[in-house]
Design a protein around this motif. Structure first.
Motif, short mmCIF file in Angstrom:
data_model
loop_
_atom_site.label_atom_id
_atom_site.label_comp_id
_atom_site.label_asym_id
_atom_site.label_seq_id
_atom_site.Cartn_x
_atom_site.Cartn_y
_atom_site.Cartn_z
N ARG A 44 -24.57 41.42 -28.94
CA ARG A 44 -24.23 42.65 -28.21
C ARG A 44 -24.06 43.82 -29.17
NH1 ARG A 44 -19.29 44.86 -26.84
NH2 ARG A 44 -18.22 43.01 -27.62
N HIS A 45 -23.40 43.60 -30.30
CA HIS A 45 -23.20 44.68 -31.27
C HIS A 45 -24.52 45.07 -31.94
CE1 HIS A 45 -18.88 44.60 -30.86
NE2 HIS A 45 -18.85 43.30 -31.10
N THR A 46 -25.41 44.10 -32.15
CA THR A 46 -26.71 44.42 -32.73
C THR A 46 -27.54 45.26 -31.76
OG1 THR A 46 -26.66 42.34 -33.97
CG2 THR A 46 -28.79 43.44 -33.74
N THR A 47 -27.48 44.91 -30.48
CA THR A 47 -28.21 45.69 -29.47
C THR A 47 -27.68 47.11 -29.39
OG1 THR A 47 -28.61 43.67 -28.21
CG2 THR A 47 -28.90 45.77 -27.06
N ALA A 48 -26.35 47.27 -29.46
CA ALA A 48 -25.76 48.61 -29.42
C ALA A 48 -26.19 49.44 -30.62
CB ALA A 48 -24.23 48.50 -29.37
N LEU A 49 -26.27 48.81 -31.80
CA LEU A 49 -26.73 49.52 -32.99
C LEU A 49 -28.18 49.95 -32.85
CD1 LEU A 49 -26.33 50.51 -35.89
CD2 LEU A 49 -26.84 48.18 -36.68
N LEU A 68 -22.60 59.07 -29.38
CA LEU A 68 -21.54 58.05 -29.41
C LEU A 68 -20.91 57.81 -28.05
CD1 LEU A 68 -19.81 59.20 -32.71
CD2 LEU A 68 -21.19 57.16 -32.41
N LEU A 69 -21.25 58.62 -27.07
CA LEU A 69 -20.60 58.51 -25.76
C LEU A 69 -20.69 57.10 -25.15
CD1 LEU A 69 -19.09 59.86 -23.44
CD2 LEU A 69 -21.31 60.66 -22.55
N PRO A 70 -21.85 56.43 -25.16
CA PRO A 70 -21.88 55.07 -24.57
C PRO A 70 -21.09 54.04 -25.37
CG PRO A 70 -24.10 56.02 -24.75
CD PRO A 70 -23.19 56.87 -25.58
N HIS A 71 -20.71 54.38 -26.61
CA HIS A 71 -20.06 53.40 -27.47
C HIS A 71 -18.62 53.78 -27.80
CE1 HIS A 71 -24.27 52.24 -28.03
NE2 HIS A 71 -24.51 53.48 -28.44
N LEU A 72 -18.07 54.82 -27.17
CA LEU A 72 -16.70 55.23 -27.46
C LEU A 72 -15.72 54.14 -27.04
CD1 LEU A 72 -16.61 58.99 -26.38
CD2 LEU A 72 -16.69 58.06 -28.69
N PRO A 73 -14.86 53.67 -27.94
CA PRO A 73 -13.86 52.66 -27.56
C PRO A 73 -12.71 53.30 -26.79
CG PRO A 73 -13.62 53.23 -29.87
CD PRO A 73 -14.80 54.01 -29.37
N ALA A 93 -22.27 49.70 -37.16
CA ALA A 93 -22.68 48.42 -37.77
C ALA A 93 -21.49 47.63 -38.28
CB ALA A 93 -23.66 48.68 -38.90
N ARG A 94 -20.28 48.01 -37.94
CA ARG A 94 -19.10 47.36 -38.53
C ARG A 94 -18.98 45.90 -38.13
NH1 ARG A 94 -18.08 49.81 -33.96
NH2 ARG A 94 -16.42 49.16 -32.53
N HIS A 95 -19.43 45.54 -36.92
CA HIS A 95 -19.34 44.15 -36.46
C HIS A 95 -20.58 43.34 -36.79
CE1 HIS A 95 -15.54 44.78 -34.51
NE2 HIS A 95 -16.02 45.69 -33.69
N VAL A 96 -21.59 43.99 -37.35
CA VAL A 96 -22.83 43.29 -37.71
C VAL A 96 -22.86 42.98 -39.20
CG1 VAL A 96 -25.35 43.42 -37.61
CG2 VAL A 96 -23.98 44.51 -35.82
N ALA A 97 -22.17 43.78 -39.99
CA ALA A 97 -22.19 43.62 -41.44
C ALA A 97 -21.34 42.43 -41.88
CB ALA A 97 -21.71 44.89 -42.12
N GLU A 98 -21.59 41.98 -43.08
CA GLU A 98 -20.83 40.90 -43.71
C GLU A 98 -20.14 41.43 -44.96
OE1 GLU A 98 -23.50 37.75 -44.55
OE2 GLU A 98 -24.04 37.38 -42.45
N ALA A 99 -18.97 40.88 -45.25
CA ALA A 99 -18.23 41.28 -46.44
C ALA A 99 -18.87 40.67 -47.68
CB ALA A 99 -16.76 40.87 -46.32
N LEU A 100 -19.26 41.53 -48.61
CA LEU A 100 -19.90 41.07 -49.85
C LEU A 100 -19.07 41.56 -51.03
CD1 LEU A 100 -23.62 41.93 -48.98
CD2 LEU A 100 -22.46 39.73 -48.74
#
Length: 470
Positions: free
Chosen positions: A5-10, A78-83, A390-397
Motif C-alpha cells: 500500500r505504501h509503495t502504491t502511494a509513493l 499531498l492532499l490524498p496522503h495527509l495523515p 517513502a518513509r515506510h518503504v525504505a530500510e535502515a542502512l
C-alpha cells in the motif's frame, strides 16, 4: 505494515508530481530523484553525477529557469496522503523563516540584511542574502519513524520591503481559504516563535473561526485584564474603557492568581526527572495600534500560559520562564497539554531546515536571478515530501560505526536514512521521466560576441525608523 500500500502511494505521488511539471518535466523529475538519492553532492551541479540523472549538468539551470508550478501545487500533491490527526483534535501548522546567505552575489537583486547564527562571541549574527518563509504540517508520532519529520507545504521568498511575519500570515491564509484543503473547515492550530506574537500578525488571522494561534511571548511584554465595572458604577459618556489592571510579565507583583495550574513530570535523555509547572490566565488583552492601520485588539482576548522547568532539587533549569499566547475563538478547546506539546513540536521545523540545507543543498544554489532561486527552494520542499512518502518503504542502512547507536537499534527511520536507501527504491519503482534525446552539438554564440556585464545591485539596509514605520 502493508508495504504494498505504501509503495502504491509513493508511485501515485511520483506520477502526479511528474504531471504537475509544466516545463522540462523529465529533467525536473530526475533532479528531484537525484536530490533524494545522492547525499554525496556538495553542490547543486553535482546532482548531475547521480545515477538517476541521465542528462547533462547544464540541463539543471535550464530546468530551474523554466520551471512552472502553481502556488498550492505541493499541498494538492499531498492532499490524498495527509495523515489525519488522531492523537490530538486539531491540525498543526508551523511557520518560520530561514536565511539563504548570498554575501558575494553582487548582481543578485533584492538582497538585504538577514539573520545568520554564529558561534563567535561579539560578532553580529547577520549576513547579506535572502530569507524564505516556510509553512509545514506537524505530524503525530508513527511506529518505526523518527519524530523529527514534518510535512512542508509552502515556501515563499520574503522581499526586503515585506514583513516576514505577514508573509507567513498570507501563506497560512492561503491554506485555510482553499475549500479543497481540510485546514479551514476543521480546528487548526498555527504555531510561531516570538516575532509572530505581534498585533499585526495576530489580527490578520482572526477572520478564520477555526484557527487558533500559539506564539511565544517575550518576558518584557505587558498585557491587561479586561475592565470590570465597579458595582454601582454607571456607564458615562466618552470613550469606553477596555483595559483593566496591568499584567506585566517582568513584574510578578502584577500577576493575579492563575485560572488553571498543572504539574507535569518529564524524564530527560540522561534519565533525570524534571518537574514542569504550567499556569494559565484567561481572557487577557493586548493593546493594538491605530497607525498605519487600525488594529482593535481589545476584541480578541487570549489565554496566557507560563511554563517553568525545575530540576530534581527544585531549581529552575532556565533563566526565564516560557510564556505562550493562545488566541482564537476555539482556544478553550485546547488543554494545557495540547498547548505545551504543540509549541514543543515547532522545533521540528528547525530540524527540517537543517536537513534541507545540509542534505538537500537548500541554500546552496548560485544564480544571479530571483526566479530560479525561488524555484529551487520549492523543489527542495518537494524532494523532502517525496522522502516522507517513502518513509515506510525504505530500510535502515546504518554505517558500521552507527550500528550501536540507540536510534539505529530502534530502527526509527529519519530523513537521512530514507535518503540513504532511496536509490534502491528508484531502481525498483522506475521513473516516469523519459530518457534524453541528444540533438547534436549547439553552434553557440558567434565568434567575437561580447555580452554586457550585469549591473551591480545595492544591498537593501533598513534603518531602524523605516523598520518601525513598516
Amino acid at each position: 505494515m502493508d508495504i504494498t500500500r505504501h509503495t502504491t502511494a509513493l508511485e501515485q505521488f511520483r506520477c502526479t508530481l511528474y504531471q504537475n511539471f509544466e516545463n522540462r518535466a523529465d529533467t525536473l523529475m530526475e533532479l528531484v530523484d537525484a536530490m533524494c538519492s545522492y547525499p554525496e553532492a556538495d553542490a547543486v551541479v553535482a546532482y548531475s553525477l547521480a545515477p538517476v540523472f541521465r542528462r547533462s549538468y547544464s540541463a539543471i539551470s535550464k530546468a530551474l529557469t523554466e520551471m512552472r508550478m502553481a502556488e498550492l501545487a505541493l499541498p494538492y500533491l499531498l492532499l490524498p496522503h495527509l495523515p489525519r490527526p488522531r492523537q490530538r483534535p486539531f491540525w498543526l501548522l508551523m511557520v518560520d523563516v530561514t536565511p539563504q546567505p548570498r554575501p558575494y552575489a553582487q548582481v543578485l537583486p533584492d538582497r538585504g540584511m538577514v539573520y545568520a547564527p554564529t558561534v563567535v562571541k561579539g560578532k553580529a549574527p547577520v549576513t547579506i542574502g535572502h530569507q524564505y518563509s516556510s509553512v509545514a504540517l506537524g505530524l503525530e508520532p508513527e511506529e518505526g519513524v523518527s519524530a523529527s519529520w514534518v510535512l512542508p507545504l509552502l515556501t515563499t521568498r520574503v522581499a526586503t520591503d515585506a514583513d516576514k511575519e505577514m508573509v507567513g500570515a498570507e501563506q497560512i491564509d492561503a491554506l485555510l481559504a482553499d475549500p479543497a484543503l481540510p485546514f479551514g473547515q476543521e480546528l487548526c492550530v498555527a504555531v510561531g516563535d516570538t516575532s509572530y506574537s505581534k498585533p499585526l500578525y495576530l489580527h490578520a488571522h482572526r477572520r478564520h473561526p477555526h484557527l487558533v494561534t500559539i506564539a511565544r511571548v517575550r518576558s518584557n511584554r505587558t498585557f491587561y485584564h479586561q475592565d470590570v465595572p465597579q458595582e454601582g458604577e454607571q456607564a458615562g459618556r466618552g470613550h469606553p474603557t477596555w483595559y483593566g489592571d496591568k499584567f506585566s510579565l517582568s513584574d510578578p507583583e502584577t500577576w493575579t492568581p492563575p485560572d488553571e495550574t498543572q504539574t507535569l513530570w518529564e524524564t530527560s535523555r540522561r534519565g533525570k526527572k524534571h518537574r514542569v509547572e504550567v499556569q494559565s490566565w484567561h481572557n487577557l488583552l493586548m493593546r493594538g495600534k491605530n497607525k498605519p492601520q487600525r488594529l482593535p485588539m481589545h476584541l480578541y482576548p487570549f489565554t496566557l500560559v507560563r511554563m517553568v522547568r525545575y530540576d530534581e532539587e527544585g531549581n529552575p533549569l532556565y533563566k526565564r520562564p516560557l510564556w505562550l499566547l493562545v488566541m482564537g475563538d476555539r482556544r478553550d478547546e485546547l488543554t494545557l497539554m495540547h498547548i505545551v506539546d504543540a509549541y514543543a513540536e515547532r522545533f521540528d521545523l528547525e530540524h527540517f531546515f537543517r536537513f534541507g540545507k545540509q542534505k538537500l543543498l537548500m541554500a546552496d544554489f548560485q544564480t544571479p536571478d530571483l526566479e530560479p532561486e525561488e524555484n529551487w527552494w520549492q523543489l527542495t520542499h518537494i524532494a523532502y515530501a517525496q522522502l516522507w512518502m517513502a518513509r515506510h518503504v525504505a530500510e535502515a542502512l546504518p554505517r558500521p560505526w552507527e550500528r550501536n547507536l540507540p536510534v539505529m537499534k530502534q530502527r526509527r527511520l529519519s530523513p537521512t536514512l530514507v535518503q540513504r536507501d532511496f536509490g534502491r527504491i528508484i531502481q525498483q519503482l522506475g521513473t516516469p521521466a523519459q530518457p534524453p534525446k541528444p540533438r547534436g552539438i549547439s553552434p553557440g554564440r558567434r565568434k567575437g560576441t561580447k555580452l554586457p556585464p550585469r549591473p551591480r545591485q545595492k544591498v537593501v539596509v533598513k534603518s531602524q525608523n523605516a523598520a518601525k514605520a513598516a
